[in-house]
Design a protein around this motif. Structure first.
Motif, PDB file in Angstrom:
ATOM      1  N   MET A   1    -116.785 -39.427 111.303  1.00 26.08           N
ATOM      2  CA  MET A   1    -117.709 -40.451 110.881  1.00 26.08           C
ATOM      3  C   MET A   1    -118.657 -40.770 112.048  1.00 26.08           C
ATOM      4  SD  MET A   1    -116.989 -44.294 109.485  1.00 26.08           S
ATOM      5  CE  MET A   1    -116.576 -43.700 107.869  1.00 26.08           C
ATOM      6  N   LYS A   2    -119.913 -40.978 111.709  1.00 26.17           N
ATOM      7  CA  LYS A   2    -120.915 -41.278 112.721  1.00 26.17           C
ATOM      8  C   LYS A   2    -120.782 -42.713 113.223  1.00 26.17           C
ATOM      9  CE  LYS A   2    -124.256 -37.942 111.097  1.00 26.17           C
ATOM     10  NZ  LYS A   2    -125.587 -37.693 110.604  1.00 26.17           N
ATOM     11  N   LYS A   3    -121.247 -42.902 114.450  1.00 26.75           N
ATOM     12  CA  LYS A   3    -121.151 -44.200 115.114  1.00 26.75           C
ATOM     13  C   LYS A   3    -121.813 -45.308 114.296  1.00 26.75           C
ATOM     14  CE  LYS A   3    -122.607 -46.349 119.440  1.00 26.75           C
ATOM     15  NZ  LYS A   3    -123.196 -46.076 120.761  1.00 26.75           N
ATOM     16  N   LYS A   4    -123.013 -45.069 113.783  1.00 21.53           N
ATOM     17  CA  LYS A   4    -123.727 -46.109 113.017  1.00 21.53           C
ATOM     18  C   LYS A   4    -122.954 -46.506 111.768  1.00 21.53           C
ATOM     19  CE  LYS A   4    -128.442 -45.451 114.547  1.00 21.53           C
ATOM     20  NZ  LYS A   4    -128.962 -46.727 114.937  1.00 21.53           N
ATOM     21  N   GLU A   5    -122.352 -45.533 111.100  1.00 19.69           N
ATOM     22  CA  GLU A   5    -121.557 -45.836 109.897  1.00 19.69           C
ATOM     23  C   GLU A   5    -120.337 -46.678 110.267  1.00 19.69           C
ATOM     24  OE1 GLU A   5    -120.612 -41.973 108.421  1.00 19.69           O
ATOM     25  OE2 GLU A   5    -122.631 -41.615 107.652  1.00 19.69           O
ATOM     26  N   ARG A   6    -119.646 -46.274 111.346  1.00 21.64           N
ATOM     27  CA  ARG A   6    -118.461 -47.001 111.800  1.00 21.64           C
ATOM     28  C   ARG A   6    -118.833 -48.438 112.176  1.00 21.64           C
ATOM     29  NH1 ARG A   6    -117.366 -44.065 116.036  1.00 21.64           N
ATOM     30  NH2 ARG A   6    -118.312 -45.519 117.524  1.00 21.64           N
ATOM     31  N   GLN A   7    -119.940 -48.591 112.887  1.00 24.31           N
ATOM     32  CA  GLN A   7    -120.349 -49.931 113.302  1.00 24.31           C
ATOM     33  C   GLN A   7    -120.789 -50.783 112.120  1.00 24.31           C
ATOM     34  OE1 GLN A   7    -123.142 -49.511 116.571  1.00 24.31           O
ATOM     35  NE2 GLN A   7    -121.473 -49.255 118.046  1.00 24.31           N
ATOM     36  N   ASP A  27    -106.629 -52.160 111.544  1.00 24.64           N
ATOM     37  CA  ASP A  27    -106.017 -52.064 110.220  1.00 24.64           C
ATOM     38  C   ASP A  27    -107.087 -52.088 109.124  1.00 24.64           C
ATOM     39  OD1 ASP A  27    -103.495 -51.943 111.349  1.00 24.64           O
ATOM     40  OD2 ASP A  27    -103.026 -54.065 110.977  1.00 24.64           O
ATOM     41  N   TYR A  28    -108.045 -53.006 109.244  1.00 23.00           N
ATOM     42  CA  TYR A  28    -109.137 -53.053 108.261  1.00 23.00           C
ATOM     43  C   TYR A  28    -109.956 -51.763 108.301  1.00 23.00           C
ATOM     44  CZ  TYR A  28    -108.577 -57.990 106.973  1.00 23.00           C
ATOM     45  OH  TYR A  28    -108.106 -59.182 106.478  1.00 23.00           O
ATOM     46  N   LEU A  29    -110.239 -51.268 109.505  1.00 19.39           N
ATOM     47  CA  LEU A  29    -110.991 -50.015 109.617  1.00 19.39           C
ATOM     48  C   LEU A  29    -110.238 -48.876 108.945  1.00 19.39           C
ATOM     49  CD1 LEU A  29    -112.315 -50.305 113.283  1.00 19.39           C
ATOM     50  CD2 LEU A  29    -113.719 -50.184 111.222  1.00 19.39           C
ATOM     51  N   HIS A  30    -108.915 -48.837 109.100  1.00 18.74           N
ATOM     52  CA  HIS A  30    -108.104 -47.798 108.446  1.00 18.74           C
ATOM     53  C   HIS A  30    -108.233 -47.872 106.932  1.00 18.74           C
ATOM     54  CE1 HIS A  30    -105.286 -47.307 112.178  1.00 18.74           C
ATOM     55  NE2 HIS A  30    -106.473 -46.765 112.351  1.00 18.74           N
ATOM     56  N   GLU A  31    -108.312 -49.109 106.395  1.00 16.24           N
ATOM     57  CA  GLU A  31    -108.491 -49.271 104.953  1.00 16.24           C
ATOM     58  C   GLU A  31    -109.802 -48.648 104.474  1.00 16.24           C
ATOM     59  OE1 GLU A  31    -108.018 -53.323 103.659  1.00 16.24           O
ATOM     60  OE2 GLU A  31    -106.120 -53.539 104.752  1.00 16.24           O
ATOM     61  N   TYR A  32    -110.794 -48.618 105.356  1.00 18.62           N
ATOM     62  CA  TYR A  32    -112.080 -47.993 105.046  1.00 18.62           C
ATOM     63  C   TYR A  32    -112.096 -46.519 105.431  1.00 18.62           C
ATOM     64  CZ  TYR A  32    -114.345 -52.454 103.977  1.00 18.62           C
ATOM     65  OH  TYR A  32    -114.702 -53.656 103.404  1.00 18.62           O
ATOM     66  N   GLY A  33    -110.954 -46.002 105.856  1.00 20.53           N
ATOM     67  CA  GLY A  33    -110.879 -44.600 106.223  1.00 20.53           C
ATOM     68  C   GLY A  33    -111.398 -44.289 107.620  1.00 20.53           C
ATOM     69  N   VAL A  34    -111.492 -45.298 108.458  1.00 17.60           N
ATOM     70  CA  VAL A  34    -112.014 -45.107 109.812  1.00 17.60           C
ATOM     71  C   VAL A  34    -110.851 -45.137 110.796  1.00 17.60           C
ATOM     72  CG1 VAL A  34    -113.532 -46.033 111.613  1.00 17.60           C
ATOM     73  CG2 VAL A  34    -114.180 -46.237 109.202  1.00 17.60           C
ATOM     74  N   ARG A  35    -110.713 -44.070 111.561  1.00 17.51           N
ATOM     75  CA  ARG A  35    -109.713 -44.001 112.628  1.00 17.51           C
ATOM     76  C   ARG A  35    -110.464 -44.064 113.951  1.00 17.51           C
ATOM     77  NH1 ARG A  35    -105.916 -45.020 109.399  1.00 17.51           N
ATOM     78  NH2 ARG A  35    -105.157 -43.419 108.020  1.00 17.51           N
ATOM     79  N   THR A  36    -110.044 -44.965 114.830  1.00 20.23           N
ATOM     80  CA  THR A  36    -110.729 -45.124 116.111  1.00 20.23           C
ATOM     81  C   THR A  36    -109.745 -45.540 117.177  1.00 20.23           C
ATOM     82  OG1 THR A  36    -112.613 -46.164 117.195  1.00 20.23           O
ATOM     83  CG2 THR A  36    -111.386 -47.530 115.668  1.00 20.23           C
ATOM     84  N   THR A  37    -110.096 -45.285 118.408  1.00 24.40           N
ATOM     85  CA  THR A  37    -109.267 -45.724 119.522  1.00 24.40           C
ATOM     86  C   THR A  37    -109.618 -47.152 119.895  1.00 24.40           C
ATOM     87  OG1 THR A  37    -110.832 -45.000 121.214  1.00 24.40           O
ATOM     88  CG2 THR A  37    -109.219 -43.355 120.434  1.00 24.40           C
TER      89      THR A  37
END
Length: 153
Positions: A1-7, A27-37
């Motif tokens: 996923m691109k940075k702008k989409e994640r942000q 946890d909320y980001l994971h619900e949107y399918g976003v994995r991040t450090t």
């Protein structure tokens, strides 16, 4: 996923949910399918100017101070003043600003963005846990700065 989409997703989460920790944000980001450090999440929060502040119940949570005025330093300062400032006093050429706990540095940074910009004309700031000292050229200018800040609390 691109940075702008994640942000964009991160901004949506902060706007729509009461989030108190980075773990909750992840946890909320994971619900949107976003994995991040955690490091990426911290960097995104800084870039988006999302900060942790105490709400009306005294509980810390993430908020974005300004959304529509992100590029306007004066609007960011006014938003910060309304959100974290408790009082403003003048002592000779100094303006003493008391903030909510942990927001001295945050407010000082907002003031520093407007250095040498009327009506502020602040020479510099020093910040502590809940206090900011703004240095002005003289007592008259300190009163002008104090009046300006006081109108935006």
């Amino acid at each position: 996923m691109k940075k702008k989409e994640r942000q964009a997703i991160l901004q949506k989460i902060v706007h729509e949910h009461l989030v108190h920790t980075q773990e909750e944000l992840q946890d909320y980001l994971h619900e949107y399918g976003v994995r991040t450090t955690q490091a990426t999440l911290s960097r995104d929060l800084r870039e988006l100017k999302v900060t942790k502040m105490r709400d009306e119940y005294g509980k810390s949570r993430y908020i974005k101070l300004t959304t529509e005025t992100q590029g306007d330093a004066e609007q960011r300062l006014q938003s910060a003043l309304k959100t974290v400032t408790k009082s403003v006093d003048v002592v000779d050429f100094l303006v003493i600003i008391h903030t909510s706990p942990s927001y001295g540095n945050f407010l000082a940074a907002a003031l520093d963005e407007l250095r040498d910009t009327p009506p502020a004309d602040i020479l510099g700031t020093i910040a502590g846990h809940d206090t900011v000292v703004a240095f002005c050229k003289d007592g008259e200018q300190a009163q002008v700065v104090s009046d300006y800040l006081s109108t935006h609390i």
